[in-house]
Design a protein around this motif. Structure first.
Motif, PDB file in Angstrom:
ATOM      1  N   THR B   2       0.863  -1.171   0.000  1.00  0.00           N
ATOM      2  CA  THR B   2       0.000   0.000   0.000  1.00  0.00           C
ATOM      3  C   THR B   2       0.902   1.224   0.000  1.00  0.00           C
ATOM      4  N   ILE B   4       1.322   5.466   0.207  1.00  0.00           N
ATOM      5  CA  ILE B   4       0.686   6.734   0.522  1.00  0.00           C
ATOM      6  C   ILE B   4       1.368   7.732  -0.391  1.00  0.00           C
ATOM      7  N   MET B  42      -4.355   7.420  -0.626  1.00  0.00           N
ATOM      8  CA  MET B  42      -3.938   6.052  -0.352  1.00  0.00           C
ATOM      9  C   MET B  42      -4.884   5.101  -1.070  1.00  0.00           C
ATOM     10  N   THR B  44      -6.422   1.370  -1.868  1.00  0.00           N
ATOM     11  CA  THR B  44      -6.568   0.086  -1.189  1.00  0.00           C
ATOM     12  C   THR B  44      -6.921  -0.975  -2.218  1.00  0.00           C
ATOM     13  N   MET B  52     -10.843   1.691   5.207  1.00  0.00           N
ATOM     14  CA  MET B  52      -9.577   2.361   5.501  1.00  0.00           C
ATOM     15  C   MET B  52      -9.828   3.747   6.095  1.00  0.00           C
ATOM     16  N   LYS B  78      -1.823   1.502   7.631  1.00  0.00           N
ATOM     17  CA  LYS B  78      -1.788   0.880   6.296  1.00  0.00           C
ATOM     18  C   LYS B  78      -1.292  -0.559   6.363  1.00  0.00           C
ATOM     19  N   GLU B  81      -4.019  -3.048   5.683  1.00  0.00           N
ATOM     20  CA  GLU B  81      -4.332  -3.252   4.257  1.00  0.00           C
ATOM     21  C   GLU B  81      -3.339  -4.271   3.679  1.00  0.00           C
TER      22      GLU B  81
END
Ligand SMILES: Cc1cc2nc3c(=O)[nH]c(=O)nc-3n(C[C@H](O)[C@H](O)[C@H](O)COP(=O)(O)OP(=O)(O)OC[C@H]3O[C@@H](n4cnc5c(N)ncnc54)[C@H](O)[C@@H]3O)c2cc1C
Ligand code: SF4
Lengths: 523, 176
Positions: B2, B4, B42, B44, B52, B78, B81
């Motif tokens: 994941t 950002i 972000m 997912t 999230m 995160k 995820e």
């Protein structure tokens, strides 16, 4: 120069563990010309490799093999697989330790006589006295370079100490100083002085703090009589038909098993692994485990009555700067039952960085109360309580009934519940700690619960009579003449003082005894 | 993994206004969670983006530091995820846990409750659940172990490379 010994060499002394007890014993024996093999589970990280970061350092050094814990203590709930915070590396927990080095008080060697019988406590007098240990304390202090002994100056006080001292003065405490620390206040023994980096718990990258890793071990190796074998995890101690130990089986870094022959075996794996190894070495001849005719192996687990007090002030403190534990108040260490408990406690400065503070300030805590405490981190001061806890038979390191480690050996299950005396002492210490900080203007303070055990003691205790304990006054097991215990598990009772100076003193004394007995041909 | 990312382009301010979500609330667009000021986003794949967004809100309610932006809470959660991507049981734990929060919160869901106190009251009821324990237990490390946040707390971190504090204020307290 380190001597490599053959697996079939049955003339060597095999020491299990290279920490305070094992590392010291190994060097002392090597200095006397005795051949020594130290088997150490952990890897060898030299001090330059230490990491100034709490979680990264923890991953590098901590003992993380599977363990379980139960009993009434809060650690069982908050850290169910981390009963103890100790090290798996060459140097053992002397890499992590803070360096506080205090002698036991005279009465702490004879608690049963001095305190009398206490309900639920398995008190016993040590088979040695302070007077007998004093010459060895003196040798240990010199070896470790303990401040305020041997003409060594005290460390300078950091901000956290200054707050402690101001509070101590307000409360009328008389004995408050920057401690007896095995940390160089000036260059000594080819090691430099403390640079006030504040990462004592993560391993001293300067080598200013004593650790067997860069003192005892290289000194022993330089004699050509000591071999340290890292990543060698002992799973079993073996014996011959007569009942004398004669070999240890260990797994190397690839999990391959080897057998090292031995004339003498000394166990120094710290108070969880040492009894576990004796129990796991059970045989047809010794069905309850080695040296366990008393049934006391693994029992009487002690961890000191601990706790912390952190307090928030209006202005910055930056407690994390400088030596972590160079500050002590000793006034409460005396035995004074009028306080509602037997034994005493020390108050020592302590600091954690933000990552560990979040984990340990109030384990499980959350919400505004917790977050606002963390927001005040820069304005915090902190102290640690370390006091004598009561040995109790049901507080014990046992073999887990089902779970096994990667070598197929039962894992340790650590049971601990506070004695009423421990609770009364901790509450008294919390009150004093909070009053101390409030006296110098704290706006908020936190009675923080004990961390996973850093001091682990008592599980192979010393006793006069073979029926009361596991080892005699030399750390030699009552049952097997050539099997020794050389770490803190020998402690009959815990005293109020941080244990390492006593562990080191006992190891120096034990080396004299082993050398004498070997020369006499009796072991 | 994941990721950002900062300053997500893509969505124009006009579009955001059209969706009527400009304000303190996190924006859900496609499979992404985007900060209201579009400073970061972000994506997912394992968890629903709504899940999230709620996790981020939940993380702030667990450790509320008003001067720290959502971005750091997003970084801190995160890992769920990532883990949900390979661990179906974990995915269920998180999705079900968040669904339960929404149910307890009523019509507008957990994020729809305007007062922190109302959300915290729900959390007090579920703090013993494996879901809450898993989120809090992970968060205490993943949040406070972010070096970028340490200056906020007045913690200076690594000091060896700077020669320790021997000449940098280990004993500089003056107000005592
Ligand atoms: C953060 C922290 C701070 C501390 N501060 C202080 C202090 O200020 N003052 C003080 O007195 N004490 C302090 N202590 C405690 C001190 O570190 C210990 O009391 C001391 O190191 C114990 O010595 P030991 O020989 O019993 O065990 P250790 O030093 O733990 O050594 C045991 C060694 O045995 C090895 N081992 C275990 N099992 C096996 C096996 N089966 N095979 C091979 N090797 C094995 C381990 O890997 C380890 O290296 C502190 C501890 C911690 C964690
Ligand atoms: S404060 Fe001193 S003893 Fe502690 S790690 Fe730094 S230099 Fe070493």
């Amino acid at each position: 120069m380190a001597a490599p010994y053959d697996l079939n060499d049955d003339s060597v002394v095999v020491i299990i563990g290279s920490g305070a007890g094992g590392g010291t014993l190994g060097n002392e024996l090597a200095q006397k010309g005795i051949d020594v093999v130290v088997l150490e589970s952990g890897a060898r990280h030299e001090h330059e490799d230490f990491i100034n970061d709490e979680w990264d350092s923890f991953a590098q050094l901590a003992w993380l093999d599977h363990r379980t814990t139960g009993g009434g203590w809060r650690v069982a709930k908050d850290f169910p697989n981390l009963p103890a915070w100790i090290v798996k590396a060459v140097g053992g927990t002397t890499t992590h330790w803070a360096g506080a080095s205090l002698r036991f008080q005279e009465h702490e060697f004879r608690t049963l006589s001095h305190y009398g019988k206490i309900d639920g406590a398995n008190l016993l007098d040590w088979p040695i006295t302070l007077a007998e240990l004093e010459p060895y304390y003196a040798k240990a202090e010199d070896k470790m370079g303990v401040t305020r002994t041997n003409g060594i100056e005290g460390l300078p006080g950091n901000n956290n100490f200054k707050i402690l001292k101001a509070g101590a003065d307000k409360l009328g405490y008389k004995e408050c100083h920057t401690g007896n620390m095995a940390i160089n206040s000036a260059d000594r023994d080819d090691r430099m002085s403390c640079q006030q980096t504040g990462f004592c718990f993560q391993g001293c990258k300067w080598g200013a703090k004593w650790s067997t890793l860069y003192t005892e071990i290289p000194k022993g190796e330089a004699t050509g009589k000591l071999e340290v074998r890292p990543q060698s995890h002992v799973v079993k101690i073996e014996h011959d038909a007569s009942g004398k130990v004669n070999a240890v089986v260990y797994a190397d870094k690839d999990g391959k098993l080897h057998s090292q022959k031995a004339r003498i075996v000394a166990v120094a794996g710290n108070s969880i692994e040492s009894p576990r190894l004796l129990l796991n070495s059970a045989s047809a001849k010794f069905p309850d485990g080695l040296a366990n005719s008393s049934g006391q192996v693994g029992k009487n687990y002690m961890r000191h009555t601990t706790g912390s007090v952190y307090a928030v002030f209006e202005k910055p403190v930056h407690m994390y700067r400088g030596t972590t534990m160079a500050g002590i108040i000793r006034d409460e260490a005396k035995h004074d039952p009028s306080r509602g408990f037997v034994g005493g406690y020390e108050l020592e400065t302590l600091s954690l960085g933000v990552p560990f503070m979040a984990a340990f300030l109030d384990p499980g805590g959350w919400g505004r109360s917790f977050a606002s405490a963390m927001d005040s981190y820069a304005n915090m001061a902190g102290l640690w309580i370390v006091g004598e806890d009561m040995p109790q038979e049901q507080n014990a390191v046992k073999l887990h009934g089902e779970l096994k480690d990667q070598y197929g050996m039962p894992i340790p299950d650590v049971w601990f519940t506070d004695h009423a005396n421990d609770v009364a002492m901790r509450n008294h210490a919390y009150q004093q700690g909070q009053a101390l900080y409030e006296a110098v203007g704290a706006t908020r303070s936190f009675p923080t619960p004990p961390y996973p055990s850093t001091h682990n003691l008592g599980t192979n205790r010393m006793s006069e009579k073979a029926s009361d304990g596991v080892v005699n006054k030399w750390g030699q097991t009552h049952d097997i003449k050539n099997l020794f215990v050389s770490d803190g598990s020998q402690f009959t009772t815990g005293g109020a003082e941080n244990p390492t100076l006593t562990i080191v003193s006992l190891a120096i004394r034990q080396a004299d005894y082993i050398a004498k007995e070997m020369a006499a041909g009796s072991i | 993994m994941t990721t950002i990312y900062e300053q997500r382009p893509g969505i124009s301010r006009r579009e955001l206004l059209k969706r009527g979500t400009v304000g303190a609330a996190l924006i859900i667009a496609g499979n992404a969670v985007i900060s209201p000021d579009r400073a970061w986003g972000m994506e997912t794949t394992a968890l629903k983006p709504e899940t999230m967004a709620t996790l981020i809100k939940l993380a702030r309610d667990i450790y509320p530091h008003d001067a720290i932006s959502d971005r750091f809470y997003a970084i801190a959660v995160k890992g769920h995820e990532t883990k949900a991507g390979t661990d179906a049981a974990h995915k269920t734990l998180i999705e079900d846990g968040i669904a339960d929060l929404d149910k307890r919160a009523g019509a507008n869901g957990y994020r729809g409750l305007g007062w922190e106190d109302d959300r915290v009251a729900i959390l007090r009821d579920i703090e013993a659940t494996p879901f809450f324990q898993a989120v809090r237990g992970d968060l205490v490390v993943s949040f406070y172990n972010q070096k970028e946040l340490w200056p906020h707390f007045g913690y200076e971190g690594e000091s060896y490379s700077k020669g320790g504090y021997i000449a940098r204020g280990f004993d500089d307290i003056e107000w005592l």
